[in-house]
Write a protein that holds these residues in place. Structure first.
Motif, mmCIF file in Angstrom:
data_model
loop_
_atom_site.group_PDB
_atom_site.id
_atom_site.type_symbol
_atom_site.label_atom_id
_atom_site.label_comp_id
_atom_site.label_asym_id
_atom_site.label_seq_id
_atom_site.Cartn_x
_atom_site.Cartn_y
_atom_site.Cartn_z
ATOM 1 N N TYR A 48 36.818 44.294 34.053
ATOM 2 C CA TYR A 48 36.690 42.861 34.295
ATOM 3 C C TYR A 48 37.963 42.155 33.869
ATOM 4 O O TYR A 48 38.596 42.530 32.894
ATOM 5 C CB TYR A 48 35.554 42.285 33.441
ATOM 6 C CG TYR A 48 34.209 42.244 34.106
ATOM 7 C CD1 TYR A 48 33.970 41.410 35.190
ATOM 8 C CD2 TYR A 48 33.162 43.014 33.628
ATOM 9 C CE1 TYR A 48 32.729 41.362 35.787
ATOM 10 C CE2 TYR A 48 31.919 42.972 34.214
ATOM 11 C CZ TYR A 48 31.707 42.135 35.296
ATOM 12 O OH TYR A 48 30.480 42.081 35.891
ATOM 13 N N GLU A 52 36.799 37.145 36.856
ATOM 14 C CA GLU A 52 35.640 37.879 37.370
ATOM 15 C C GLU A 52 34.456 37.758 36.419
ATOM 16 O O GLU A 52 33.327 37.518 36.848
ATOM 17 C CB GLU A 52 36.017 39.354 37.566
ATOM 18 C CG GLU A 52 34.898 40.233 38.086
ATOM 19 C CD GLU A 52 34.649 40.122 39.573
ATOM 20 O OE1 GLU A 52 33.577 40.565 40.009
ATOM 21 O OE2 GLU A 52 35.507 39.593 40.296
ATOM 22 N N LEU A 53 34.706 37.905 35.135
ATOM 23 C CA LEU A 53 33.625 37.819 34.159
ATOM 24 C C LEU A 53 33.006 36.421 34.139
ATOM 25 O O LEU A 53 31.802 36.269 33.958
ATOM 26 C CB LEU A 53 34.120 38.205 32.763
ATOM 27 C CG LEU A 53 33.054 38.380 31.699
ATOM 28 C CD1 LEU A 53 32.000 39.405 32.128
ATOM 29 C CD2 LEU A 53 33.682 38.797 30.382
ATOM 30 N N TYR A 56 30.195 36.218 36.611
ATOM 31 C CA TYR A 56 29.081 37.158 36.462
ATOM 32 C C TYR A 56 27.729 36.453 36.397
ATOM 33 O O TYR A 56 26.794 36.820 37.115
ATOM 34 C CB TYR A 56 29.273 38.028 35.214
ATOM 35 C CG TYR A 56 28.089 38.928 34.953
ATOM 36 C CD1 TYR A 56 27.930 40.104 35.668
ATOM 37 C CD2 TYR A 56 27.100 38.578 34.033
ATOM 38 C CE1 TYR A 56 26.831 40.928 35.461
ATOM 39 C CE2 TYR A 56 26.004 39.395 33.816
ATOM 40 C CZ TYR A 56 25.876 40.557 34.528
ATOM 41 O OH TYR A 56 24.787 41.359 34.336
ATOM 42 N N SER A 57 27.602 35.445 35.547
ATOM 43 C CA SER A 57 26.295 34.793 35.367
ATOM 44 C C SER A 57 25.842 34.034 36.617
ATOM 45 O O SER A 57 24.673 33.694 36.744
ATOM 46 C CB SER A 57 26.336 33.847 34.165
ATOM 47 O OG SER A 57 27.251 32.792 34.414
ATOM 48 N N GLY A 59 26.240 35.487 39.568
ATOM 49 C CA GLY A 59 26.015 36.543 40.553
ATOM 50 C C GLY A 59 27.106 36.609 41.594
ATOM 51 O O GLY A 59 26.890 37.081 42.710
ATOM 52 N N LYS A 60 28.296 36.153 41.235
ATOM 53 C CA LYS A 60 29.396 36.095 42.198
ATOM 54 C C LYS A 60 30.550 36.975 41.768
ATOM 55 O O LYS A 60 30.592 37.479 40.646
ATOM 56 C CB LYS A 60 29.862 34.644 42.338
ATOM 57 C CG LYS A 60 28.776 33.747 42.861
ATOM 58 C CD LYS A 60 29.300 32.402 43.241
ATOM 59 C CE LYS A 60 28.103 31.615 43.729
ATOM 60 N NZ LYS A 60 28.347 30.690 44.700
ATOM 61 N N THR A 61 31.492 37.129 42.689
ATOM 62 C CA THR A 61 32.693 37.911 42.433
ATOM 63 C C THR A 61 33.864 37.261 43.148
ATOM 64 O O THR A 61 33.673 36.545 44.136
ATOM 65 C CB THR A 61 32.528 39.373 42.902
ATOM 66 O OG1 THR A 61 33.710 40.103 42.584
ATOM 67 C CG2 THR A 61 32.265 39.455 44.394
ATOM 68 N N ASP A 99 29.404 48.262 35.615
ATOM 69 C CA ASP A 99 29.671 46.985 34.951
ATOM 70 C C ASP A 99 30.049 45.893 35.947
ATOM 71 O O ASP A 99 29.527 44.782 35.885
ATOM 72 C CB ASP A 99 30.826 47.126 33.945
ATOM 73 C CG ASP A 99 30.469 47.925 32.716
ATOM 74 O OD1 ASP A 99 29.269 48.168 32.480
ATOM 75 O OD2 ASP A 99 31.403 48.324 31.984
ATOM 76 N N VAL A 100 30.977 46.193 36.841
ATOM 77 C CA VAL A 100 31.570 45.169 37.704
ATOM 78 C C VAL A 100 30.758 44.897 38.963
ATOM 79 O O VAL A 100 30.614 43.748 39.383
ATOM 80 C CB VAL A 100 33.026 45.564 38.071
ATOM 81 C CG1 VAL A 100 33.623 44.607 39.084
ATOM 82 C CG2 VAL A 100 33.891 45.620 36.817
ATOM 83 N N LYS A 103 25.492 42.995 39.985
ATOM 84 C CA LYS A 103 25.491 41.546 39.782
ATOM 85 C C LYS A 103 24.087 41.033 39.501
ATOM 86 O O LYS A 103 23.126 41.387 40.191
ATOM 87 C CB LYS A 103 26.049 40.823 41.008
ATOM 88 C CG LYS A 103 27.489 41.164 41.318
ATOM 89 C CD LYS A 103 28.407 40.693 40.220
ATOM 90 C CE LYS A 103 29.846 41.000 40.507
ATOM 91 N NZ LYS A 103 30.694 40.789 39.349
ATOM 92 N N GLU A 104 24.006 40.164 38.524
ATOM 93 C CA GLU A 104 22.732 39.560 38.145
ATOM 94 C C GLU A 104 22.383 38.420 39.103
ATOM 95 O O GLU A 104 23.217 37.587 39.415
ATOM 96 C CB GLU A 104 22.839 39.020 36.716
ATOM 97 C CG GLU A 104 21.579 38.382 36.221
ATOM 98 C CD GLU A 104 21.742 37.797 34.833
ATOM 99 O OE1 GLU A 104 20.870 37.009 34.456
ATOM 100 O OE2 GLU A 104 22.723 38.114 34.144
#
Length: 194
Positions: A48, A52-53, A56-57, A59-61, A99-100, A103-104
């Motif tokens: 990450y 990017e991090l 995360y919350s 749900g995107k990148t 990890d990457v 996505k949540e």
């Protein structure tokens, strides 16, 4: 059925690559559709960065490659992971993929609920993890705590919603004979992947 192969090894003359070739031969022989995500060949970055991090919350990148990988996971019925067993677990590249890419969010790979993680990858009905190890398989199971099965398959992949998880290991690779390696490849070529 859509079969997705996630291949995690940097060297194309490795025994892991021979296993990849055996899986492909199996798929072709059985007229199964499959796609390969070759993480090293794709130059996947398993780390990450702050941007990017930060997404995360939500749900995107910010990485098109991650979006592509996520789409392929959501379209798969069967997942086959091929990697070595390094230092008592999966390689860092595969851990970084989890990890990457995972996505949540509703409709992504998982949601965090009051009762814990709820997997969204329920489309993956069969999951296979094919590994190679220097140590014999019985040693990994009995003396090293069976980490691949206990943690990776029965915790991580299960939490993501993946069904019918199976670990197949070729142990003792450094002391194996050519005939033993060939027998294992023949076994993989004939294996009944669902």
């Amino acid at each position: 059925m859509n079969n997705l192969i996630v291949y995690v090894h940097p060297y194309n003359k490795s025994y892991n690559h021979a296993i990849l070739n055996a899986v492909q031969a199996n798929m072709k022989k059985n007229r199964k559709k499959f796609k390969i995500l070759d993480l090293y060949k794709d130059n996947f970055n398993p780390a990450y960065d702050a941007r990017e991090l930060g997404l995360y919350s939500k749900g995107k990148t910010c990485r098109p490659q991650v979006e592509f990988y996520l789409k392929e996971l959501k379209n798969a019925d069967t997942l086959i992971i091929i990697c070595p067993f390094w230092w008592n677990g999966v390689p860092g590249m595969l851990k970084g993929f989890i990890d990457v890419v995972m996505k949540e969010g509703k409709g992504l790979t998982h949601e965090n609920t009051m009762m814990g993680v709820k997997g969204e990858l329920v489309n993956i009905k069969h999951t296979y993890v094919l590994t190679t190890s220097a140590a014999p398989t019985f040693y990994l199971k009995l003396f090293l705590g069976n980490g691949i099965k206990r943690i990776f398959l029965n915790k991580t992949l299960k939490q993501l919603g993946m069904k019918k998880r199976k670990w197949i290991n070729f142990g003792g690779i450094t002391r194996s004979t050519k005939s033993k390696r060939n027998r294992f490849l023949s076994y993989i070529k004939e294996y009944k992947f669902r």
